[in-house]
Design a protein around this motif. Sequence first.
Motif, PDB file in Angstrom:
ATOM      1  N   THR A  73       0.741  -1.289  -0.083  1.00 50.17           N
ATOM      2  CA  THR A  73      -0.165   0.044  -0.027  1.00 50.17           C
ATOM      3  C   THR A  73       0.940   1.260  -0.067  1.00 50.17           C
ATOM      4  OG1 THR A  73      -0.129   0.237   2.361  1.00 50.17           O
ATOM      5  CG2 THR A  73      -1.744  -1.263   1.422  1.00 50.17           C
ATOM      6  N   ILE A  74       0.432   2.359  -0.356  1.00 52.95           N
ATOM      7  CA  ILE A  74       1.137   3.746  -0.433  1.00 52.95           C
ATOM      8  C   ILE A  74       1.662   3.959   1.098  1.00 52.95           C
ATOM      9  CG2 ILE A  74       0.766   6.195  -0.625  1.00 52.95           C
ATOM     10  CD1 ILE A  74      -1.008   5.361  -3.102  1.00 52.95           C
ATOM     11  N   PRO A  75       0.887   3.914   2.193  1.00 52.01           N
ATOM     12  CA  PRO A  75       1.413   4.111   3.525  1.00 52.01           C
ATOM     13  C   PRO A  75       2.599   3.169   3.726  1.00 52.01           C
ATOM     14  CG  PRO A  75      -1.128   4.149   3.629  1.00 52.01           C
ATOM     15  CD  PRO A  75      -0.671   3.399   2.295  1.00 52.01           C
ATOM     16  N   ILE A  76       2.377   1.992   3.618  1.00 50.94           N
ATOM     17  CA  ILE A  76       3.651   1.264   3.933  1.00 50.94           C
ATOM     18  C   ILE A  76       4.612   1.540   3.007  1.00 50.94           C
ATOM     19  CG2 ILE A  76       4.512  -1.131   3.535  1.00 50.94           C
ATOM     20  CD1 ILE A  76       1.712  -2.344   4.266  1.00 50.94           C
ATOM     21  N   GLN A  77       4.469   2.108   1.626  1.00 44.15           N
ATOM     22  CA  GLN A  77       5.617   2.257   0.877  1.00 44.15           C
ATOM     23  C   GLN A  77       6.316   3.555   1.570  1.00 44.15           C
ATOM     24  OE1 GLN A  77       5.204   0.672  -2.996  1.00 44.15           O
ATOM     25  NE2 GLN A  77       5.539   2.497  -4.031  1.00 44.15           N
ATOM     26  N   LYS A  78       5.659   4.623   1.901  1.00 43.50           N
ATOM     27  CA  LYS A  78       6.002   5.617   2.644  1.00 43.50           C
ATOM     28  C   LYS A  78       6.869   5.579   3.946  1.00 43.50           C
ATOM     29  CE  LYS A  78       2.852   9.031   0.246  1.00 43.50           C
ATOM     30  NZ  LYS A  78       1.502   9.881   0.721  1.00 43.50           N
ATOM     31  N   LYS A  79       6.529   4.544   4.625  1.00 47.34           N
ATOM     32  CA  LYS A  79       7.103   4.268   5.786  1.00 47.34           C
ATOM     33  C   LYS A  79       8.284   3.502   5.506  1.00 47.34           C
ATOM     34  CE  LYS A  79       4.919   2.673   9.392  1.00 47.34           C
ATOM     35  NZ  LYS A  79       3.895   2.331  10.631  1.00 47.34           N
ATOM     36  N   TYR A  80       8.596   2.635   4.636  1.00 45.23           N
ATOM     37  CA  TYR A  80       9.657   2.098   4.235  1.00 45.23           C
ATOM     38  C   TYR A  80      10.654   3.093   3.577  1.00 45.23           C
ATOM     39  CZ  TYR A  80       8.587  -2.527   6.259  1.00 45.23           C
ATOM     40  OH  TYR A  80       8.264  -3.338   7.161  1.00 45.23           O
ATOM     41  N   TRP A  81      10.086   4.079   2.685  1.00 44.60           N
ATOM     42  CA  TRP A  81      10.992   4.838   2.153  1.00 44.60           C
ATOM     43  C   TRP A  81      11.596   5.679   3.305  1.00 44.60           C
ATOM     44  CZ3 TRP A  81      13.866   7.208  -1.447  1.00 44.60           C
ATOM     45  CH2 TRP A  81      14.133   8.339  -1.430  1.00 44.60           C
ATOM     46  N   GLU A  82      11.008   6.097   4.317  1.00 43.02           N
ATOM     47  CA  GLU A  82      11.498   6.951   5.370  1.00 43.02           C
ATOM     48  C   GLU A  82      12.802   5.767   5.948  1.00 43.02           C
ATOM     49  OE1 GLU A  82      11.390  10.093   6.406  1.00 43.02           O
ATOM     50  OE2 GLU A  82      10.000  10.078   4.805  1.00 43.02           O
TER      51      GLU A  82
ATOM     52  N   ASN B  84      19.178   4.465  -2.127  1.00 44.13           N
ATOM     53  CA  ASN B  84      18.601   5.752  -2.250  1.00 44.13           C
ATOM     54  C   ASN B  84      19.294   6.832  -1.756  1.00 44.13           C
ATOM     55  OD1 ASN B  84      16.153   4.515  -3.144  1.00 44.13           O
ATOM     56  ND2 ASN B  84      15.372   4.146  -1.049  1.00 44.13           N
ATOM     57  N   LYS B  85      20.659   7.145  -1.482  1.00 40.95           N
ATOM     58  CA  LYS B  85      21.464   7.902  -1.165  1.00 40.95           C
ATOM     59  C   LYS B  85      21.474   9.219  -2.098  1.00 40.95           C
ATOM     60  CE  LYS B  85      25.804   5.696  -2.626  1.00 40.95           C
ATOM     61  NZ  LYS B  85      26.947   5.084  -1.898  1.00 40.95           N
ATOM     62  N   GLU B  86      21.530   8.936  -3.348  1.00 41.83           N
ATOM     63  CA  GLU B  86      21.689   9.926  -4.443  1.00 41.83           C
ATOM     64  C   GLU B  86      20.020  10.599  -4.885  1.00 41.83           C
ATOM     65  OE1 GLU B  86      24.472  10.938  -5.700  1.00 41.83           O
ATOM     66  OE2 GLU B  86      25.328   9.488  -4.340  1.00 41.83           O
ATOM     67  N   LYS B  87      18.966   9.738  -3.971  1.00 45.38           N
ATOM     68  CA  LYS B  87      17.629  10.370  -4.344  1.00 45.38           C
ATOM     69  C   LYS B  87      17.330  11.534  -3.185  1.00 45.38           C
ATOM     70  CE  LYS B  87      16.095   6.547  -7.044  1.00 45.38           C
ATOM     71  NZ  LYS B  87      17.284   5.611  -7.089  1.00 45.38           N
ATOM     72  N   THR B  88      16.610  12.440  -3.871  1.00 51.03           N
ATOM     73  CA  THR B  88      16.011  13.558  -2.792  1.00 51.03           C
ATOM     74  C   THR B  88      14.524  13.214  -2.607  1.00 51.03           C
ATOM     75  OG1 THR B  88      15.352  14.795  -4.654  1.00 51.03           O
ATOM     76  CG2 THR B  88      17.508  15.245  -3.376  1.00 51.03           C
ATOM     77  N   GLU B  89      13.878  12.421  -3.461  1.00 50.31           N
ATOM     78  CA  GLU B  89      12.422  12.098  -3.189  1.00 50.31           C
ATOM     79  C   GLU B  89      12.304  10.549  -3.774  1.00 50.31           C
ATOM     80  OE1 GLU B  89      10.229  13.799  -6.921  1.00 50.31           O
ATOM     81  OE2 GLU B  89      10.685  15.135  -5.303  1.00 50.31           O
ATOM     82  N   MET B  90      11.151   9.957  -3.020  1.00 48.32           N
ATOM     83  CA  MET B  90      11.006   8.559  -3.265  1.00 48.32           C
ATOM     84  C   MET B  90      10.491   8.379  -4.744  1.00 48.32           C
ATOM     85  SD  MET B  90       7.989   6.369  -1.292  1.00 48.32           S
ATOM     86  CE  MET B  90       6.599   6.257  -2.440  1.00 48.32           C
ATOM     87  N   PRO B  91      11.304   7.047  -5.094  1.00 47.10           N
ATOM     88  CA  PRO B  91      10.881   6.958  -6.590  1.00 47.10           C
ATOM     89  C   PRO B  91       9.128   7.113  -6.736  1.00 47.10           C
ATOM     90  CG  PRO B  91      12.772   5.375  -5.805  1.00 47.10           C
ATOM     91  CD  PRO B  91      11.890   6.191  -4.655  1.00 47.10           C
ATOM     92  N   LYS B  92       8.845   7.049  -8.112  1.00 53.57           N
ATOM     93  CA  LYS B  92       7.450   7.271  -8.463  1.00 53.57           C
ATOM     94  C   LYS B  92       6.613   5.996  -8.200  1.00 53.57           C
ATOM     95  CE  LYS B  92       4.386   8.556 -12.005  1.00 53.57           C
ATOM     96  NZ  LYS B  92       4.274   9.043 -13.445  1.00 53.57           N
ATOM     97  N   TYR B  93       7.340   4.810  -8.293  1.00 55.50           N
ATOM     98  CA  TYR B  93       6.512   3.458  -7.925  1.00 55.50           C
ATOM     99  C   TYR B  93       7.083   2.482  -7.105  1.00 55.50           C
ATOM    100  CZ  TYR B  93       4.645   5.044 -12.616  1.00 55.50           C
ATOM    101  OH  TYR B  93       3.908   5.485 -13.446  1.00 55.50           O
TER     102      TYR B  93
END
Length: 176
Positions: free
Chosen positions: A94-103, A111-120
């Motif tokens: 789900t999107i909330p799980i995705q956001k939690k793991y992004w954090e 992800n060290k070179e990324k400033t925001e979560m990938p789109k998918y």
Amino acid sequence: MKNLNNYVAIYQEQLEKGDILIAYNALVKFVMSLRTEFIKTLSDHYSFTGILHGYMDFTYFYYSNDFLKSKKLKLGIVLNHLEMRFEVWLLGNTIPIQKKYWELLKNSKWNKEKTEMPKYAILETTIAENPDFNNLDQLTEQLATQMVQASEEIVDYLKTLNQVPRYETGKRSANT
């Protein structure tokens, strides 16, 4: 800016030439055969879903194991048509799980070179930068090796995280 009829005319013209249709069909068939091979050789480590088609941008299938399922996560092997490379993605159910793991993973090596979560996805890693489609057996072998290596590395990293939440799938007991 062109209107949609202009784009459709260009699209139709390219399809009539035949090259795009042949290439796209061959790429999708290869990903289908890759999935079949992985089911034969890797089903003791992962379970695999069916092939999904993007909008001529991605062709992919998901795979998972008990650990990932317990965290409401899955992996995907992705043919990125625009970059013409194969990638492994970590995704949440789900999107909330995705956001939690992004954090949890935004400062990881992936992800060290990324400033925001990938789109998918939560993270993306390339496993074949310039695939040789003239030698499909060798490419299949290369992708299997790289997919397993990347997947194990991601799962092992997830297991080291103390904050990784466990999502309960059953009812809560009266004590919780």
